[in-house]
Design an enzyme around this catalytic site. Structure first.
Site, PDB file in Angstrom:
ATOM      1  N   GLU A  51       0.802  -1.205   0.000  1.00  0.00           N
ATOM      2  CA  GLU A  51       0.000   0.000   0.000  1.00  0.00           C
ATOM      3  C   GLU A  51       0.844   1.269   0.000  1.00  0.00           C
ATOM      4  O   GLU A  51       0.536   2.235  -0.688  1.00  0.00           O
ATOM      5  CB  GLU A  51      -0.928   0.004   1.209  1.00  0.00           C
ATOM      6  CG  GLU A  51      -2.135   0.871   0.944  1.00  0.00           C
ATOM      7  CD  GLU A  51      -3.011   1.006   2.164  1.00  0.00           C
ATOM      8  OE1 GLU A  51      -2.850   0.223   3.105  1.00  0.00           O
ATOM      9  OE2 GLU A  51      -3.850   1.914   2.162  1.00  0.00           O
ATOM     10  N   ASP A  52       1.921   1.272   0.767  1.00  0.00           N
ATOM     11  CA  ASP A  52       2.652   2.520   0.979  1.00  0.00           C
ATOM     12  C   ASP A  52       3.941   2.657   0.185  1.00  0.00           C
ATOM     13  O   ASP A  52       4.576   3.699   0.223  1.00  0.00           O
ATOM     14  CB  ASP A  52       3.008   2.668   2.479  1.00  0.00           C
ATOM     15  CG  ASP A  52       1.761   2.744   3.343  1.00  0.00           C
ATOM     16  OD1 ASP A  52       0.675   2.936   2.772  1.00  0.00           O
ATOM     17  OD2 ASP A  52       1.878   2.609   4.568  1.00  0.00           O
TER      18      ASP A  52
END
Ligand code: MN
Length: 741
Positions: free
Chosen positions: A96-97
Site C-alpha cells: 500500500e505505501d
C-alpha cells in the site's frame, strides 16, 4: 532500484542497529512461541520491510519500519499463529505505501503470503475511504476474513499497535480511531475469543474517549492494590493447601478485570469504584488435559465449595456448554472472608489457551489434527450469516446491532427434539424461529415455552424448551421488529417489510395512473414530486404508499393537479413541546462553560445535543454542523460513533471550563416500591439537600411498583452523581438511572 535478490538476501542492504537486534529478538520470539519457523522467510520479509520503508516516518517522527516490526512481535507473542502471519505482519504496509507490487510479494514469498497481503491491503483501503457506510466496512472485513482468518488476526495486531501509539495523532483522529476500535475491533476480537487483545483494545480506547474516568479507575486500583493482594492471599491460602494435598498440578492466582469492564460496571450499577467488589477473579488453571482435565475441574469445584459457601444462582458450566466463541470454564461465585462475593474460574491449560487466544489457539490445534475444526466452521458460518446483510441504507443501525449481538450474554435453549441453540439474552420466540429457518420465522403464528403458550414477545431464558407453531398462510407482523434482538430476525423482517412496501408503492402508482388517464391529466415525474412535497411527502414513493394503504385519497391528488390547491394545506404546524424551551435556555446559558480546541470562543454558536444531554464532567466532543453550530455530544452517545467515524474533519476537541453558575438539564428514572409519600421524599431530597431545581416529575405506578421520571437542572457530573447517591438512599427506592432524551 536494487535487485530483489540484493534486498532480500544482502549484501545490498545493511540492517543497522538497533534494527539488527530487533530482527534477532523477533526470531527468538518465533522460536519460543510457534510450532515451526522458516527463519529465512522471516529474515527476507524483515529486510524487505526495512528497505521498502527506509524513507518513511510515523507521525511521531520514528522510522516507519518500527510499526511493522512491532505488529510482527504482537503476532509472534500474543497471537502465536504461524510464521507466515509474522511475515505478513512485517509486510502488511509494503504494497500500500511503497513501490513494491503484490506480484512482487507473490513471486518472492509465494501465493499464500500474496493472498494475506492482498487481504490486509484491501482492509486498509476500506477504512481510509470515508464515503462507504460503516456497514459496508464490516462486510468487507467479513469477506476478507471468511477467506483466511489470518488476515483479520494480523489486522487486530496492527490496530493494537496503532492504538498503543495513538498519543502522537491529533485529537480528532484519536477520537475516530478510538471509536472505531470500541465499536468494531474490540467486539470482533471478543467474538474471535482473543480476550487479551480485546481487553487491551477496550482500555486503550476508553483512555482516549473518557480520560477522566480511565485515570480515576487506574488510580483507584493502584490505591487499593495492597489491600486486594492481601485479601487474595487470604482467600487462596487454604484452597492452595487443599489442592496440593489432593495431588493436583495447577496454577492459582487472582486477576484484576480490565479497566473498561470495571468502567461498564460502574456505569450500569451507578456505583463508585470502592463499591465494586468484583474487580478481580480467582483463577485455577489445571495442567491435566482431555477427559481427565474435565473431571479434575469438577473435583476442584467440589473442594472450593467445601471451603467457601457457593451462591448457586451464579454458577456457570461453560465446559459442557461452551460459549459460541469457544470459551470453556467453570464459573462459581462463593462467599469469601468478610462475606465478600468472589468469582472463581476453573479450567485446564488447554481451555485457558482458547480463553486467551480464541480462534488463534484453535488454528494451531487444527493443524495438528488435520481436517476441519468444528468451532472454526461455526465461526465462519456466523460470518456468512452476517454477510447476508440488509441494504446499505441501514448502515449505522447494522453496525450498532452487530455490536449488541457481539457483546450480549448468551442463553441456551432447546428445540422440541432436544437440540441445543445459542441465542443472545433478550431473545424471543421470533428470534428462535428465524434462527431455525427463515420460513419458520415468516410463518410463525405462536409459540410454546416448556409446553405453555406464550406471547411472541416473551423473553426466553436459558434452559427453555421452545416450540414454534406455524401456518403456511401467515405472514410476518411488522411490529415484531420492536422486540426481536438478533440480527438475522431483524434483517429478514425488514426485508419482508421492504418488499411489501415496494408492492404497495407500485399499487398506489397504478391507482393514480388509472385515475389520471380517465381525467386526461398528463403529469411528468418532476411535477409529481412537486405535488408530493405540497402534500408534505418527502418523495413520490411515500405518497403512492399512502394512496395504496388508504391514508391518502387518490382523488385529493387529482384535485390538487387540477386546481393547484388542497384543502388541508393551511393546517398549522404542531407547536413544539414546552420542554424544548427550557432546554434551549439551558443550552444558551451553558455556552460559556465550554472550551473548544482549548479556547473559549466568542461568537461560536454552541448547542448541547438533545440525544445525550451532556453536562460538565461528561467526556464530550464537538461536531460542526452544516449550519455552523458546534453541537456537543457525549463520547458515549449512541450517535457518536457515526459522527466520529464518518466525519472526522468536523470533529472538535472540547473540554469543560470551571464555571459553576450554569445549570444543565438532565433526566433521571427512579424505580422502587410504591408507598405513601415517596414523591414527597424524593423532591425533598432533591430541592432541600442539594438546592437543585426540578423541571418536572411524572410518576407511574402499577402493582405496587413505582416508576418516576424526573427532569432537573444540575451544574455538573459530580453534582448529578451526588444526587443519584442520595436518591438511592430514599426508603423503597431500588434504582436510579440517568437517561438520554
Ligand atoms: Mn499498519
Amino acid at each position: 532500484m536494487l535487485k530483489a535478490s540484493a534486498i532480500l538476501q544482502g549484501p545490498g542492504v545493511t540492517i543497522v542497529p538497533p534494527f539488527d537486534a530487533m530482527l534477532e529478538e523477533l526470531l527468538d520470539e518465533c522460536r519460543v512461541n510457534l510450532p515451526k519457523v522458516d527463519e529465512d522467510m522471516v529474515r527476507r520479509a524483515f529486510r524487505l520491510a526495512y528497505w521498502a520503508h527506509r524513507n518513511d516516518r510515523r507521525v511521531s517522527g520514528e522510522p516507519y519500519v518500527t510499526h511493522p516490526i512491532a505488529v510482527a512481535r504482537i503476532v509472534a507473542q500474543h497471537i502465536r499463529l504461524d510464521d507466515i502471519s509474522v511475515g505478513a505482519a512485517l509486510l502488511h504496509d509494503v504494497v500500500e505505501d511503497t513501490a513494491f507490487s503484490l506480484e512482487f510479494i507473490r513471486e518472492e514469498f509465494g501465493s499464500t503470503m500474496g493472498m494475506l497481503i492482498d487481504g490486509l491491503t484491501k482492509i486498509g483501503g476500506v477504512f481510509s475511504s470515508r464515503e462507504l457506510g460503516q456497514a459496508e466496512n464490516v462486510r468487507k472485513l467479513m469477506l476478507s476474513m471468511a477467506q483466511d482468518i489470518r488476515v483479520i488476526l494480523v489486522k487486530f495486531a496492527d490496530r493494537l499497535h496503532n492504538m498503543q501509539t495513538i498519543e502522537s495523532l491529533p485529537r480528532a483522529k484519536q477520537l475516530k480511531a478510538a471509536t472505531e476500535t470500541q465499536m468494531l475491533y474490540a467486539p470482533l476480537a471478543h467474538r474471535f475469543g482473543l480476550q487479551a487483545i480485546k481487553n487491551e483494545l477496550e482500555d486503550l480506547s476508553l483512555r482516549i474517549l473518557d480520560r477522566a474516568s480511565y485515570d480515576e479507575i487506574v488510580r483507584g486500583l493502584k490505591a487499593s492494590r495492597q489491600e486486594r493482594e492481601s485479601y487474595i492471599r487470604q482467600f487462596i491460602g487454604p484452597l492452595n493447601a487443599r489442592l496440593v494435598e489432593s495431588g493436583f498440578e495447577f496454577h492459582i492466582y487472582g486477576r484484576s478485570k480490565n479497566v473498561y469492564s470495571i468502567f461498564r460496571k460502574m456505569k450500569t450499577q451507578n456505583k463508585p469504584l470502592k463499591e465494586i467488589y468484583d474487580v478481580f477473579a480467582i483463577r485455577v488453571v489445571l495442567k491435566s488435559a482431555g477427559r481427565l482435565g474435565k473431571e479434575e475441574c469438577w473435583r476442584v469445584y467440589s473442594i472450593i465449595t467445601d471451603l467457601y459457601k457457593p451462591l448457586p444462582e451464579r454458577f456457570r458450566d461453560f465446559i459442557s456448554v461452551p460459549k459460541s466463541n469457544g470459551y470453556r470454564s467453570l464459573h462459581t461465585t462463593v462467599l469469601g472472608p468478610l462475606g465478600r462475593r468472589i468469582e472463581v474460574q476453573i479450567r485446564t491449560q488447554e481451555m485457558h489457551e482458547v480463553a486467551e487466544r480464541g480462534v488463534a489457539a484453535h488454528w494451531k490445534y487444527k493443524e495438528g489434527i488435520g481436517g476441519s475444526d468444528a468451532r472454526m466452521d461455526q465461526l465462519l458460518q456466523w460470518v456468512r450469516d452476517l454477510m447476508e446483510n440488509p441494504d446499505p441504507e441501514q448502515a449505522t443501525e447494522f453496525v450498532q446491532e452487530f455490536n449488541l449481538n457481539l457483546y450480549t450474554e448468551e442463553i441456551y435453549v432447546f428445540t422440541p427434539k432436544g437440540d441445543l441453540r445459542t441465542l443472545p439474552s433478550g431473545a424471543t420466540p421470533i428470534d428462535f424461529a428465524f434462527q431455525i429457518h427463515t420460513d419458520i420465522g415468516y410463518q410463525c403464528i405462536g409459540a410454546k415455552v416448556n409446553g405453555k403458550m406464550v406471547p411472541l414477545s416473551h423473553v426466553l431464558k436459558s434452559g427453555d424448551q421452545v416450540e414454534i407453531i406455524t401456518s403456511k398462510k401467515k405472514t410476518p407482523n411488522p411490529d415484531w421488529i420492536k422486540f426481536v434482538v438478533t440480527h438475522k430476525a431483524r434483517s429478514r423482517i425488514r426485508h419482508w417489510i421492504n418488499v411489501k412496501r415496494r408492492e404497495a408503492v407500485s399499487k398506489g402508482r397504478g391507482l393514480w395512473e388509472k385515475k389520471a388517464r380517465r381525467a386526461k391529466l398528463e403529469v411528468t415525474e418532476s411535477e409529481l414530486l412537486r405535488y408530493a412535497s405540497k402534500l408534505r411527502y418527502t418523495n413520490v414513493g411515500q405518497m403512492f404508499y399512502e394512496i395504496a394503504s388508504g391514508l391518502l385519497d387518490v382523488s385529493d391528488l387529482v384535485n390538487l393537479v387540477r386546481t393547484g390547491s388542497t384543502k388541508n394545506e393551511e393546517e398549522p404546524e404542531t407547536p413544539d413541546r414546552p420542554i424544548r424551551d427550557f432546554r434551549e435556555s439551558a443550552r444558551e446559558s451553558g455556552q460559556q462553560a465550554l472550551l473548544i480546541n482549548g479556547e473559549r470562543l466568542a461568537g461560536v454558536a454552541v448547542a448541547y445535543a438533545s440525544c445525550c444531554n451532556p453536562i460538565p464532567g461528561d467526556a464530550v466532543f464537538g461536531y460542526a454542523s452544516r449550519a455552523g453550530t458546534i453541537n456537543i455530544h457525549r463520547t458515549g452517545c449512541r450517535n457518536a460513533s457515526n459522527l466520529l467515524v464518518n466525519h472526522p474533519d468536523r470533529i472538535h476537541a472540547c473540554d469543560w471550563s470551571r464555571q459553576k453558575d450554569v445549570q444543565f438539564i438532565v433526566g433521571l428514572r427512579v424505580r422502587g416500591e410504591d408507598r405513601v409519600g415517596i414523591v414527597n421524599d424524593l423532591t425533598t431530597v432533591i430541592s432541600r439537600n442539594l438546592k437543585t431545581n426540578i423541571q418536572s416529575i411524572t410518576v407511574d405506578t402499577e402493582d405496587g411498583i413505582f416508576e418516576g421520571t424526573i427532569v432537573l437542572f444540575v451544574s455538573d457530573l459530580a453534582h448529578l452523581q451526588r444526587l443519584i447517591r442520595r436518591l438511592k438512599n430514599v426508603k423503597g427506592v431500588h434504582g436510579v438511572y440517568r437517561f438520554e432524551e
